[in-house]
Design an enzyme around this catalytic site. Structure first.
Site, PDB file in Angstrom:
ATOM      1  N   ASN A   1       0.881  -1.191  -0.045  1.00 15.32           N
ATOM      2  CA  ASN A   1      -0.020   0.100  -0.113  1.00 15.32           C
ATOM      3  C   ASN A   1       0.856   1.221   0.247  1.00 15.32           C
ATOM      4  O   ASN A   1       2.009   1.231   0.607  1.00 15.32           O
ATOM      5  CB  ASN A   1      -0.942   0.062   1.189  1.00 15.32           C
TER       6      ASN A   1
ATOM      7  N   HIS B   1       0.964   5.144   1.248  1.00 14.67           N
ATOM      8  CA  HIS B   1       0.098   5.988   2.370  1.00 14.67           C
ATOM      9  C   HIS B   1       0.641   7.414   2.338  1.00 14.67           C
ATOM     10  O   HIS B   1       2.043   7.335   2.613  1.00 14.67           O
ATOM     11  CB  HIS B   1      -0.048   5.315   3.617  1.00 14.67           C
TER      12      HIS B   1
ATOM     13  N   SER C   1       4.805   6.697   2.582  1.00 13.92           N
ATOM     14  CA  SER C   1       5.350   5.398   2.868  1.00 13.92           C
ATOM     15  C   SER C   1       4.773   4.482   1.965  1.00 13.92           C
ATOM     16  O   SER C   1       3.480   4.479   1.439  1.00 13.92           O
ATOM     17  CB  SER C   1       5.182   5.119   4.132  1.00 13.92           C
TER      18      SER C   1
ATOM     19  N   ASP D   1      -2.736   0.775   8.033  1.00  5.02           N
ATOM     20  CA  ASP D   1      -1.576   1.383   7.662  1.00  5.02           C
ATOM     21  C   ASP D   1      -0.432   1.151   8.697  1.00  5.02           C
ATOM     22  O   ASP D   1       0.215   1.940   9.098  1.00  5.02           O
ATOM     23  CB  ASP D   1      -1.915   2.980   7.819  1.00  5.02           C
TER      24      ASP D   1
HETATM   25  C1  GAR Z   1      -2.509   9.219  -3.102  1.00  2.04           C
HETATM   26  O1  GAR Z   1      -2.025  10.152  -2.460  1.00  2.04           O
HETATM   27  C2  GAR Z   1      -2.357   7.916  -2.000  1.00  2.04           C
HETATM   28  O2  GAR Z   1      -1.194   8.015  -1.147  1.00  2.04           O
HETATM   29  C3  GAR Z   1      -3.759   8.345  -1.197  1.00  2.04           C
HETATM   30  O3  GAR Z   1      -4.572   8.506  -2.019  1.00  2.04           O
HETATM   31  C4  GAR Z   1      -4.080   9.253  -3.483  1.00  2.04           C
HETATM   32  C5  GAR Z   1      -4.495   8.271  -4.596  1.00  2.04           C
HETATM   33  O4  GAR Z   1      -3.926   9.032  -5.721  1.00  2.04           O
HETATM   34  N1  GAR Z   1      -3.727   7.066  -0.551  1.00  2.04           N
HETATM   35  C6  GAR Z   1      -4.477   6.853   0.821  1.00  2.04           C
HETATM   36  O5  GAR Z   1      -4.723   7.698   1.128  1.00  2.04           O
HETATM   37  C7  GAR Z   1      -4.620   5.475   1.282  1.00  2.04           C
HETATM   38  N2  GAR Z   1      -5.106   5.480   2.573  1.00  2.04           N
HETATM   39  P1  GAR Z   1      -4.149   8.356  -7.073  1.00  2.04           P
HETATM   40  O6  GAR Z   1      -5.489   7.709  -7.179  1.00  2.04           O
HETATM   41  O7  GAR Z   1      -3.903   9.534  -8.097  1.00  2.04           O
HETATM   42  O8  GAR Z   1      -2.883   7.526  -7.274  1.00  2.04           O
END
Ligand code: GAR
Length: 200
Positions: free
Chosen positions: A107, A109, A136, A145
């Site tokens: 994942n 985060h 991370s 997480d």
């Molecule tokens: C990213 O910033 C990722 O780190 C976050 O959502 C966004 C997705 O963007 N993930 C979380 O918050 C997980 N809890 P993307 O769809 O453009 O990759």
């Protein structure tokens, strides 16, 4: 060659950088993109990239997490992935689901774990007066997480940052970090990746 399934809920920019990296001498290839949101922007992106897509909408399973995860499991089993990458996948997975893929789920985060698990990570970093933020990539375990960290990238928090401006700076690093971690992980190496802080 390792088979990779990617789980998304939104725009899919991390999914896209991972897919684009999986060519040539990369030890893995994308086999499926699954979204729990029917209209997620990342679905069109993955189709344009020539990757098979599936939708497992969580909404009809309201109150029935096991049902949702069962449907997700069916779709994944058909694709036979060696590795699952959560890439902006915004559902919490249960211990039962995670145990089926133990050691094979990653994942990303948007915080420097163990800080700021959960949501609104950038607002929380700004509110706390942190001078540094980041992202991370970690292995997924039953606790949210919380699994072993496989890589981190750091950015400065600037005096006038808003959650959006900080998110954009962190996202640029996500796009460098996640492909670097997946490459290493798919080759069987779990040594953490540390990206140098960006200049400027
Ligand atoms: C990213 O910033 C990722 O780190 C976050 O959502 C966004 C997705 O963007 N993930 C979380 O918050 C997980 N809890 P993307 O769809 O453009 O990759």
């Amino acid at each position: 060659m390792k088979r990779v399934a990617l789980l998304i809920s939104g725009g899919g920019s991390n999914m896209e950088t991972l897919v684009r990296d999986m060519t040539g001498d990369h030890p893995a290839r994308p086999v499926l993109v699954v979204s729990n949101v029917p209209g997620a922007g990342g679905l069109a992106k993955s189709q344009a990239l020539g990757i098979k897509t599936a939708v497992v909408d969580h909404k009809p399973f309201k109150g029935d997490r096991a049902g949702f995860e069962g449907a997700l499991q069916d779709v994944l089993e058909q694709a036979r992935p060696d590795i699952i990458c959560l890439a902006g996948f915004m559902r919490i997975l249960t211990e039962r689901f995670v145990s089926q893929w133990e050691g094979r789920i990653l994942n990303i985060h948007p915080s420097l774990l163990p800080k700021y698990k959960g949501l609104n990570t950038h607002a929380r970093a700004i509110d706390a007066g942190d001078r540094e933020a980041g992202c991370s990539v970690h292995q997924v375990t039953a606790d949210l997480d919380d699994g072993p960290v496989l890589g981190q990238a750091r950015v400065p928090v600037l005096p006038n940052d808003t959650p959006d401006s900080l998110a954009a700076r962190v996202l640029a690093q996500e796009h460098l970090l996640y492909p670097a971690v997946l490459r290493r992980f798919a080759s069987g190496d779990t040594t953490p990746v540390r990206l140098p802080a960006p200049k400027g």
